[in-house]
Design an enzyme around this catalytic site. Structure first.
Site, PDB file in Angstrom:
ATOM      1  N   SER A 111      49.373 -25.023  -3.446  1.00 31.93           N
ATOM      2  CA  SER A 111      47.944 -24.849  -3.172  1.00 31.93           C
ATOM      3  C   SER A 111      47.144 -25.169  -4.427  1.00 31.93           C
ATOM      4  O   SER A 111      47.629 -24.992  -5.552  1.00 31.93           O
ATOM      5  CB  SER A 111      47.715 -23.381  -2.776  1.00 31.93           C
ATOM      6  OG  SER A 111      46.358 -23.037  -2.867  1.00 31.93           O
ATOM      7  N   TYR A 134      49.052 -13.671  -3.747  1.00 33.64           N
ATOM      8  CA  TYR A 134      49.397 -14.816  -2.888  1.00 33.64           C
ATOM      9  C   TYR A 134      49.428 -16.101  -3.714  1.00 33.64           C
ATOM     10  O   TYR A 134      50.395 -16.856  -3.697  1.00 33.64           O
ATOM     11  CB  TYR A 134      48.399 -14.964  -1.722  1.00 33.64           C
ATOM     12  CG  TYR A 134      48.400 -16.369  -1.166  1.00 33.64           C
ATOM     13  CD1 TYR A 134      49.479 -16.838  -0.424  1.00 33.64           C
ATOM     14  CD2 TYR A 134      47.358 -17.270  -1.441  1.00 33.64           C
ATOM     15  CE1 TYR A 134      49.526 -18.150   0.034  1.00 33.64           C
ATOM     16  CE2 TYR A 134      47.396 -18.576  -0.996  1.00 33.64           C
ATOM     17  CZ  TYR A 134      48.476 -19.010  -0.254  1.00 33.64           C
ATOM     18  OH  TYR A 134      48.532 -20.313   0.184  1.00 33.64           O
ATOM     19  N   LYS A 184      52.593 -19.080  -5.219  1.00 40.61           N
ATOM     20  CA  LYS A 184      52.625 -20.555  -5.212  1.00 40.61           C
ATOM     21  C   LYS A 184      52.935 -21.087  -6.612  1.00 40.61           C
ATOM     22  O   LYS A 184      53.716 -22.016  -6.772  1.00 40.61           O
ATOM     23  CB  LYS A 184      51.293 -21.119  -4.708  1.00 40.61           C
ATOM     24  CG  LYS A 184      51.004 -20.784  -3.270  1.00 40.61           C
ATOM     25  CD  LYS A 184      52.030 -21.400  -2.342  1.00 40.61           C
ATOM     26  CE  LYS A 184      51.983 -20.853  -0.949  1.00 40.61           C
ATOM     27  NZ  LYS A 184      53.080 -21.287  -0.091  1.00 40.61           N
ATOM     28  N   TYR A 201      47.734 -28.285  -1.584  1.00 44.07           N
ATOM     29  CA  TYR A 201      46.706 -28.463  -0.553  1.00 44.07           C
ATOM     30  C   TYR A 201      45.371 -27.925  -1.042  1.00 44.07           C
ATOM     31  O   TYR A 201      45.309 -26.863  -1.645  1.00 44.07           O
ATOM     32  CB  TYR A 201      47.032 -27.685   0.718  1.00 44.07           C
ATOM     33  CG  TYR A 201      48.415 -27.799   1.282  1.00 44.07           C
ATOM     34  CD1 TYR A 201      49.211 -28.928   1.078  1.00 44.07           C
ATOM     35  CD2 TYR A 201      48.923 -26.768   2.077  1.00 44.07           C
ATOM     36  CE1 TYR A 201      50.474 -29.010   1.636  1.00 44.07           C
ATOM     37  CE2 TYR A 201      50.186 -26.843   2.639  1.00 44.07           C
ATOM     38  CZ  TYR A 201      50.961 -27.962   2.398  1.00 44.07           C
ATOM     39  OH  TYR A 201      52.208 -28.027   2.956  1.00 44.07           O
TER      40      TYR A 201
HETATM   41  P1  NAD Z   1      50.514 -20.093   8.973  1.00 41.47           P
HETATM   42  O1  NAD Z   1      50.569 -18.619   8.758  1.00 41.47           O
HETATM   43  O2  NAD Z   1      49.721 -20.604  10.105  1.00 41.47           O
HETATM   44  O3  NAD Z   1      51.991 -20.677   9.093  1.00 41.47           O
HETATM   45  C1  NAD Z   1      53.097 -20.100   8.436  1.00 41.47           C
HETATM   46  C2  NAD Z   1      54.207 -19.945   9.466  1.00 41.47           C
HETATM   47  O4  NAD Z   1      55.358 -19.400   8.815  1.00 41.47           O
HETATM   48  C3  NAD Z   1      53.848 -18.986  10.600  1.00 41.47           C
HETATM   49  O5  NAD Z   1      54.126 -19.598  11.837  1.00 41.47           O
HETATM   50  C4  NAD Z   1      54.749 -17.770  10.378  1.00 41.47           C
HETATM   51  O6  NAD Z   1      55.131 -17.175  11.591  1.00 41.47           O
HETATM   52  C5  NAD Z   1      55.927 -18.396   9.638  1.00 41.47           C
HETATM   53  N1  NAD Z   1      56.661 -17.483   8.754  1.00 41.47           N
HETATM   54  C6  NAD Z   1      56.193 -16.785   7.695  1.00 41.47           C
HETATM   55  N2  NAD Z   1      57.194 -16.117   7.112  1.00 41.47           N
HETATM   56  C7  NAD Z   1      58.328 -16.408   7.799  1.00 41.47           C
HETATM   57  C8  NAD Z   1      59.694 -16.035   7.671  1.00 41.47           C
HETATM   58  N3  NAD Z   1      60.110 -15.181   6.722  1.00 41.47           N
HETATM   59  N4  NAD Z   1      60.594 -16.549   8.551  1.00 41.47           N
HETATM   60  C9  NAD Z   1      60.202 -17.383   9.526  1.00 41.47           C
HETATM   61  N5  NAD Z   1      58.917 -17.787   9.695  1.00 41.47           N
HETATM   62  C10 NAD Z   1      57.999 -17.291   8.840  1.00 41.47           C
HETATM   63  O7  NAD Z   1      50.018 -20.740   7.596  1.00 41.47           O
HETATM   64  P2  NAD Z   1      49.538 -22.232   7.296  1.00 41.47           P
HETATM   65  O8  NAD Z   1      48.072 -22.198   7.109  1.00 41.47           O
HETATM   66  O9  NAD Z   1      50.118 -23.166   8.271  1.00 41.47           O
HETATM   67  O10 NAD Z   1      50.188 -22.426   5.861  1.00 41.47           O
HETATM   68  C11 NAD Z   1      51.442 -23.052   5.711  1.00 41.47           C
HETATM   69  C12 NAD Z   1      51.823 -23.073   4.245  1.00 41.47           C
HETATM   70  O11 NAD Z   1      50.807 -23.731   3.506  1.00 41.47           O
HETATM   71  C13 NAD Z   1      51.960 -21.686   3.622  1.00 41.47           C
HETATM   72  O12 NAD Z   1      53.012 -21.724   2.685  1.00 41.47           O
HETATM   73  C14 NAD Z   1      50.632 -21.496   2.917  1.00 41.47           C
HETATM   74  O13 NAD Z   1      50.734 -20.618   1.840  1.00 41.47           O
HETATM   75  C15 NAD Z   1      50.358 -22.912   2.440  1.00 41.47           C
HETATM   76  N6  NAD Z   1      48.931 -23.170   2.201  1.00 41.47           N
HETATM   77  C16 NAD Z   1      48.031 -22.951   3.208  1.00 41.47           C
HETATM   78  C17 NAD Z   1      46.677 -23.197   2.981  1.00 41.47           C
HETATM   79  C18 NAD Z   1      45.671 -22.944   4.075  1.00 41.47           C
HETATM   80  O14 NAD Z   1      44.470 -22.943   3.771  1.00 41.47           O
HETATM   81  N7  NAD Z   1      46.049 -22.762   5.325  1.00 41.47           N
HETATM   82  C19 NAD Z   1      46.254 -23.675   1.738  1.00 41.47           C
HETATM   83  C20 NAD Z   1      47.204 -23.898   0.727  1.00 41.47           C
HETATM   84  C21 NAD Z   1      48.556 -23.643   0.984  1.00 41.47           C
HETATM   85  C1  UD1 Z   2      41.394 -19.304  -0.041  1.00 41.02           C
HETATM   86  C2  UD1 Z   2      42.249 -18.799  -1.155  1.00 41.02           C
HETATM   87  C3  UD1 Z   2      43.289 -19.812  -1.533  1.00 41.02           C
HETATM   88  C4  UD1 Z   2      44.111 -20.200  -0.318  1.00 41.02           C
HETATM   89  C5  UD1 Z   2      43.168 -20.678   0.764  1.00 41.02           C
HETATM   90  C6  UD1 Z   2      43.910 -20.946   2.031  1.00 41.02           C
HETATM   91  C7  UD1 Z   2      40.767 -17.294  -2.394  1.00 41.02           C
HETATM   92  C8  UD1 Z   2      40.164 -17.004  -3.713  1.00 41.02           C
HETATM   93  N1  UD1 Z   2      41.446 -18.429  -2.301  1.00 41.02           N
HETATM   94  O1  UD1 Z   2      40.709 -20.439  -0.521  1.00 41.02           O
HETATM   95  O2  UD1 Z   2      44.153 -19.258  -2.503  1.00 41.02           O
HETATM   96  O3  UD1 Z   2      45.037 -21.203  -0.652  1.00 41.02           O
HETATM   97  O4  UD1 Z   2      42.181 -19.672   1.047  1.00 41.02           O
HETATM   98  O5  UD1 Z   2      44.205 -19.792   2.736  1.00 41.02           O
HETATM   99  O6  UD1 Z   2      40.632 -16.516  -1.480  1.00 41.02           O
HETATM  100  N2  UD1 Z   2      33.238 -18.050   2.437  1.00 41.02           N
HETATM  101  C9  UD1 Z   2      32.057 -17.403   2.745  1.00 41.02           C
HETATM  102  N3  UD1 Z   2      32.062 -16.529   3.783  1.00 41.02           N
HETATM  103  C10 UD1 Z   2      33.183 -16.261   4.520  1.00 41.02           C
HETATM  104  C11 UD1 Z   2      34.385 -16.928   4.197  1.00 41.02           C
HETATM  105  C12 UD1 Z   2      34.384 -17.812   3.130  1.00 41.02           C
HETATM  106  O7  UD1 Z   2      31.033 -17.624   2.110  1.00 41.02           O
HETATM  107  O8  UD1 Z   2      33.116 -15.430   5.441  1.00 41.02           O
HETATM  108  C13 UD1 Z   2      33.240 -18.996   1.322  1.00 41.02           C
HETATM  109  C14 UD1 Z   2      34.136 -18.554   0.179  1.00 41.02           C
HETATM  110  O9  UD1 Z   2      33.468 -17.729  -0.697  1.00 41.02           O
HETATM  111  C15 UD1 Z   2      34.515 -19.910  -0.420  1.00 41.02           C
HETATM  112  C16 UD1 Z   2      34.496 -20.877   0.771  1.00 41.02           C
HETATM  113  O10 UD1 Z   2      33.751 -20.224   1.783  1.00 41.02           O
HETATM  114  O11 UD1 Z   2      33.523 -20.297  -1.309  1.00 41.02           O
HETATM  115  C17 UD1 Z   2      35.890 -21.192   1.282  1.00 41.02           C
HETATM  116  O12 UD1 Z   2      36.574 -19.962   1.488  1.00 41.02           O
HETATM  117  P1  UD1 Z   2      38.014 -19.865   2.150  1.00 41.02           P
HETATM  118  O13 UD1 Z   2      38.023 -20.611   3.434  1.00 41.02           O
HETATM  119  O14 UD1 Z   2      38.391 -18.426   2.179  1.00 41.02           O
HETATM  120  O15 UD1 Z   2      38.955 -20.666   1.174  1.00 41.02           O
HETATM  121  P2  UD1 Z   2      39.181 -20.539  -0.411  1.00 41.02           P
HETATM  122  O16 UD1 Z   2      38.571 -19.325  -0.946  1.00 41.02           O
HETATM  123  O17 UD1 Z   2      38.788 -21.820  -1.017  1.00 41.02           O
END
Ligand code: NAD
Ligand code: UD1
Length: 344
Positions: free
Chosen positions: A128, A154, A158, A182
């Site tokens: 991330s 969290y 990463k 990401y």
């Molecule tokens: P998500 O929660 O939708 O998907 C994660 C999946 O992993 C879920 O289906 C959950 O059931 C499964 N899971 C978790 N722990 C498990 C375990 N021990 N055994 C089996 N299954 C398990 O999340 P996502 O948004 O798709 O994120 C995927 C990855 O990307 C994660 O590692 C997350 O940290 C990373 N990531 C996400 C974002 C974001 O904004 N969504 C941003 C940066 C990184």
């Molecule tokens: C957050 C996490 C990041 C994680 C990512 C994906 C933090 C500090 N960072 O990113 O580690 O990888 O989610 O899960 O939490 N916002 C509002 N009102 C809301 C929700 C969000 O103003 O109700 C704003 C936030 O302040 C931010 C932006 O929208 O400025 C994006 O927020 P969000 O979607 O939570 O993502 P990040 O904070 O960038």
């Protein structure tokens, strides 16, 4: 089918995983989903199958269960791993850090150890942009930008995950590892058959906006109006989840074609920063819906501005985001409407 390329996709029923599974299929791979649905639903499997028009292979297991996980490595000739499975709620990780370290680190260790034991090379890790912490000075971050401590447990999982992979590579220099950093994934598959399924009240901005617009939530609070950005709200790099999914296929292709072992990190973003207010305005103009929003105080741990330098993903992976920001917002809205229909 002969010569099937089996790709293990941990967390493949999740938001990013499910879109990636679709892309893997359409690029000739056979994804094997490992997920215990703790943060997803079996309906996701149905959605994927509707899109690809075929049955998908999935195993309902906890990847922290080494014995069960090893069974999968024994049963398939796996050609690569994409490791998504992890917890991802920032706020919850502050309240219950051990839950995050346990699942995110043990899960990674198990998958990595078994990949080494069964000689599985391409390994793609879901990292991330949180590993950059608060970027000092320039807000467009390159992969060479120094990493700093993320603001939550969290985020720290990463950073630690990347460090574990770096140390592992020193001991196993024939490994092939890519850390994909990401930025902010948004949107859903254009078919509205899969998308984001936030558990309870969402934390992320886009589901918060769509749920407010549809009436599930009363109002959106914009966290902070005094950041040193063009309108005082925070800047992020929002990327369509289908573009992000495609980056995983490109990452696998890249690792497969490399003859030597390697470890590297690549930003996956659009290179464009948008403020929170710009996201709201775009949503309103595309959908014609009004968002009930107000400014609130800053949210602890938020960085003021961060977006990707995406030169390396173009150069190394031949990948760049193609969906527009507007498309991503529209697809998020269509998905929210689909969820509402399901609720009725
Ligand atoms: P998500 O929660 O939708 O998907 C994660 C999946 O992993 C879920 O289906 C959950 O059931 C499964 N899971 C978790 N722990 C498990 C375990 N021990 N055994 C089996 N299954 C398990 O999340 P996502 O948004 O798709 O994120 C995927 C990855 O990307 C994660 O590692 C997350 O940290 C990373 N990531 C996400 C974002 C974001 O904004 N969504 C941003 C940066 C990184
Ligand atoms: C957050 C996490 C990041 C994680 C990512 C994906 C933090 C500090 N960072 O990113 O580690 O990888 O989610 O899960 O939490 N916002 C509002 N009102 C809301 C929700 C969000 O103003 O109700 C704003 C936030 O302040 C931010 C932006 O929208 O400025 C994006 O927020 P969000 O979607 O939570 O993502 P990040 O904070 O960038």
């Amino acid at each position: 089918m002969q010569n099937e390329k089996f790709i293990l996709v941990t967390g493949g029923a999740g938001y990013i995983g499910s879109h990636t599974v679709v892309e893997l299929y359409s690029n000739g791979y056979t994804p094997i989903i490992l997920d215990d649905f703790r943060n997803s639903s079996k309906l996701v499997i149905e959605g994927i199958e509707k899109i690809i028009g075929e049955k998908i292979q999935f195993h309902e297991i906890d990847i922290c269960d080494y014995v069960q996980l090893e069974q999968i490595f024994r049963n398939y000739k796996i050609n690569g791993v994409i490791h998504f499975a992890a917890y991802k709620a920032v706020g919850e990780s502050v309240l219950d850090p051990l839950k995050y370290y346990k699942n995110n680190i043990i899960g990674l260790l198990n998958v990595l150890e078994l990949s080494a034991k069964y000689d599985v090379r391409p390994f793609v890790f879901s990292s991330s942009c949180t590993v950059y912490g608060e970027p000092k000075g320039i807000k467009e971050v390159k992969e060479s930008t120094p990493l700093s401590k993320p603001s939550s447990p969290y985020g720290n999982t990463k950073l630690i995950g990347e460090q574990i992979l770096n140390d592992f590579f020193v001991s196993q220099p024939t490994a092939k590892i890519l850390n994909l950093r990401y930025f902010n994934p948004i949107g859903a598959h254009p078919s509205s058959l899969i998308g984001e399924l936030p558990n309870g009240k969402p934390n992320n901005l886009l589901p918060y906006i769509t749920q407010t617009a549809i009436g599930k939530l009363k109002e959106l609070v914009v966290h902070g109006n005094d950041y040193p950005t063009k309108d005082g709200s925070c800047v992020r790099d929002y990327i369509h989840v289908c573009d992000l999914a495609k980056a995983h296929v490109k990452a696998l292709n890249y690792l497969e074609n490399e003859t030597q072992g390697l470890i590297d990190a690549v930003n996956v973003g659009t290179g464009q920063g948008k403020t929170v207010l710009e996201v709201i305005k775009t949503f309103e103009s595309i959908t014609g819906e009004k968002i009930n929003w107000r400014f609130g105080p800053r949210r602890a741990g938020d960085v003021d501005e961060i977006y990707a330098n995406s030169a390396k993903s173009k150069e190394l992976l031949n990948w760049e985001a193609v969906h527009s920001f507007e498309d991503a917002i529209l697809h998020a809205w269509l998905w929210e409407n689909k969820l509402r229909k399901n609720d009725e």
